[in-house]
Design an enzyme around this catalytic site. Sequence first.
Site, PDB file in Angstrom:
ATOM      1  N   SER B  64       0.812  -1.220   0.000  1.00 22.25           N
ATOM      2  CA  SER B  64       0.000   0.000   0.000  1.00 22.25           C
ATOM      3  C   SER B  64       0.846   1.271   0.000  1.00 22.25           C
ATOM      4  O   SER B  64       0.323   2.364  -0.168  1.00 22.25           O
ATOM      5  CB  SER B  64      -0.937   0.016   1.212  1.00 22.25           C
ATOM      6  OG  SER B  64      -0.219   0.275   2.386  1.00 22.25           O
ATOM      7  N   LYS B 101       1.573   4.511   7.028  1.00 23.00           N
ATOM      8  CA  LYS B 101       0.724   5.413   6.235  1.00 23.00           C
ATOM      9  C   LYS B 101       1.394   6.778   6.085  1.00 23.00           C
ATOM     10  O   LYS B 101       2.286   7.122   6.857  1.00 23.00           O
ATOM     11  CB  LYS B 101      -0.616   5.643   6.964  1.00 23.00           C
ATOM     12  CG  LYS B 101      -1.517   4.425   7.100  1.00 23.00           C
ATOM     13  CD  LYS B 101      -2.272   4.127   5.829  1.00 23.00           C
ATOM     14  CE  LYS B 101      -3.207   2.934   6.028  1.00 23.00           C
ATOM     15  NZ  LYS B 101      -3.793   2.480   4.763  1.00 23.00           N
TER      16      LYS B 101
END
Lengths: 426, 143
Positions: B64, B101
Amino acid sequence: MAGPGSIALVDVNCFYASAERAFDPALEGRPLVVLSNNDGCAVTRSPEAKALGIPIGEPWFKLAPRAKEWGLVARSSNYELYGDISARVMELLGRYSAWLEVYSIDEAFLGVKGTPEELQRQGIAMKTAVRRNIGVPVCVGIAGTKTLAKLANKWAKHNPAFDGVCHWDAVPAAQRERLMAGLSVIELWGVAARLTKRLNGQGIHSVLDLARADPVRIRDRFSVVLMRTVLELQGTPCIPLEEERIGRDQLIFSRSFAAPITTGTALRQVLSVYAQQASARLAKHGLQAKVLTAFAATSAYNPQGSVHPSVCVTLPMPTADPVLLARAAHALLPQIDDGVRYAKAGIMVTDLRPSGQQAPLAAFANPHEERGIGPLLEDISRRYGRGSIGLGHAGLRHGPDWTMKRGMMSPRYTTEWAELPVVKAM
Amino acid sequence: MGVIIGPRVIDAGTSLLSVLISPVPVAAGYPSPAQDYFDGRIDLNAHLIKDITSTYVVRVSGDSMDGAGISDGDELIVNRALEPRDGCVVVAVLDGELTVKRLSLTATGVVLRAENPRYPDIRVPALSDLVIWGVVTRCLHHV
């Protein structure tokens, strides 16, 4: 002395459990116990596990059947992880004071200075930094003496109003007395169960009773050590900060085996390994030992009755040499009978002194030490990992079956490249 | 190989002669002109880690963060002492798991973004609603 100083005691809350949680947030809020060697019994309990009423030292085999129902998680002792986290905490705390005494794996005394407000701020700063930078929660107790700092730390931990930092002098006198009156003397640093009984016999039950006792009478009836405790409770520092604790008068290497040992040959290996560990530890502290005790024991529940063979060897000279220590430990072997199930063995070195204090006569000079075998073994172990090299019987490629059982161990997150914490990118 | 000889220091007080060992072995009598400049090899710890007590290395699982040059299996250097700021790559605790993230602090709230269009953003009202485990300072990418 340069101005009045105070002492801060900083210690990690439920250290082993907190170190586990730092890398596994899923454990947060769940009851968690960390088990002793060989997954024997609970040595650390998270607050949630305490709330379940699990006593300290509860054997795992008693807890395991109910673990699922409770949502209880167990971990084997991950000494590699705890050792590294401990070293990080101590290093970080060292930045707040030049005067740091590492008291145990999870607590340290620090010399601190300042006004009450400054001390409170320092305490909060240390607590915040250890929590944020390293990831484990600590409590801080600050007072004029070590004994009071311990006490203040206890309150910081158990009384939410303090929010983890308690500065003794900032607590109103009436509240301090109330807290001391409600605390049994057994809760005090250095006061054991037997002493508590004797104190109770003299009408001294609470910490407040002891703080109000006459130090001289206490010395006459009990000991100088307890008199110091009384004086410290009254605010007179008697137990100085020590940078490196010397006067530690013994080192013990001992362990219960995962599976009983039944032969002299296997026990010989164990003793060799312990001798090597003792040698490394002695060398690290610049110490030599004059006396070595080796012992073994069967389980107390052995149907054939328990045996506890032991031998005490006075070494020819103070030494940290692994070859000499191993040879001395092997003096236990003639007492070892094949077929007997030994559950535990160990060695203890005592009569420790700084190395090089007394030069040995040439005739007694030790060839192994001159050739630097101890440091060489240490160096190789450091470079290639524990167990990569060993002395004679300790040098085994595969872990012998008496090594520790750690069936529920978390990864060694910070010391093994292959076991790093995993972060999700999904 | 000749004897290792470096600059000699004579202690006038005790007349003891001590010899500094050069890191570069040289033939006796022909000192290497380079040895005066030797100041230790590059130390990755010193260059990549600012504060060793506050720094952990973690391993990435998943894709991701591909857009940030962070791939599955890469190692990240995480400094827990740093203040998480807008635009930082952070390790955050999401559903009890450590997750990497991109942190975005906007006027309307906090967004944790993936760097891969296949993964949705995660929005939280305020930074205080999040547990930021640490700030990523380097990616050790496997090429």
